[in-house]
Design a protein around this motif. Sequence first.
Motif, short mmCIF file in Angstrom:
data_model
loop_
_atom_site.label_atom_id
_atom_site.label_comp_id
_atom_site.label_asym_id
_atom_site.label_seq_id
_atom_site.Cartn_x
_atom_site.Cartn_y
_atom_site.Cartn_z
N UNK A 4 0.83 -1.21 0.00
CA UNK A 4 0.00 0.00 0.00
C UNK A 4 0.86 1.26 0.00
N UNK A 5 1.94 1.23 0.74
CA UNK A 5 2.85 2.38 0.79
C UNK A 5 3.52 2.59 -0.57
N UNK A 6 3.94 1.50 -1.21
CA UNK A 6 4.56 1.61 -2.52
C UNK A 6 3.58 2.15 -3.56
N UNK A 7 2.34 1.69 -3.50
CA UNK A 7 1.32 2.18 -4.44
C UNK A 7 1.06 3.67 -4.19
N UNK A 8 1.01 4.08 -2.94
CA UNK A 8 0.79 5.50 -2.61
C UNK A 8 1.95 6.34 -3.12
N UNK A 9 3.18 5.85 -2.97
CA UNK A 9 4.35 6.59 -3.46
C UNK A 9 4.31 6.69 -4.98
N UNK A 10 3.92 5.61 -5.65
CA UNK A 10 3.83 5.63 -7.12
C UNK A 10 2.79 6.64 -7.59
N UNK A 11 1.63 6.66 -6.95
CA UNK A 11 0.57 7.61 -7.32
C UNK A 11 1.05 9.04 -7.08
N UNK A 12 1.70 9.26 -5.95
CA UNK A 12 2.23 10.59 -5.64
C UNK A 12 3.28 11.01 -6.68
N UNK A 13 4.14 10.08 -7.08
CA UNK A 13 5.18 10.37 -8.07
C UNK A 13 4.57 10.76 -9.41
#
Length: 140
Positions: A4-13
Motif C-alpha cells: 500500500x505504501x509503494x502504491x501510494x508513493x507511485x501515485x504521488x510520483x
Amino acid sequence: MLIEALVAIAIFSFAILGIMGLQATAIRTVRDADYRVKASLFAHQIVGQMWVDRFNVPTYALNAGNAVCVAGSNSTSNAAVTTWLNGLKDATNQGSLPGAASYQQQILVEANNVVTVTLCWKSPQDSGPHNFVLKTQIQG
C-alpha cells in the motif's frame, strides 16, 4: 501494508510528474505570449511612425514582393524603417524578437494607404518561424 505504501508513493510520483509537465507547458506558453506582445509593440511602433509621417506612407514599404517569413536580410532607404529594423534584431535589447534578424520583415502599402505589417521571429526552441500581422488604414 508495504505494498500500500509503494502504491501510494507511485501515485504521488505520477502526480508530481504531471505537475512538472504542466509547469513546463505554462512556461512555454508565457514565453510565446511575451514574443507576441513584443511583436505587437513593434508593429504598432512603425504604424505610429507612419501616422506621424502620413504624407510619405508609400516610402515605408519593405519587401513588398516577397513571401511572408522568408529567410534573408532587410534593406530600405527609409531611415525610420532602418531604425525600427535595428530595434527588432538588437541582441542587447531585452525587448527584441529572437531570430528576427534572420527573416525578411514585411510592410505592404496598398491603395488608399492600407498598410499590412508582418513581423517574423523564431526562438531557439521553436521548429519554425512565428509571425504577427497588423493591418490598418492610414488616412489624413
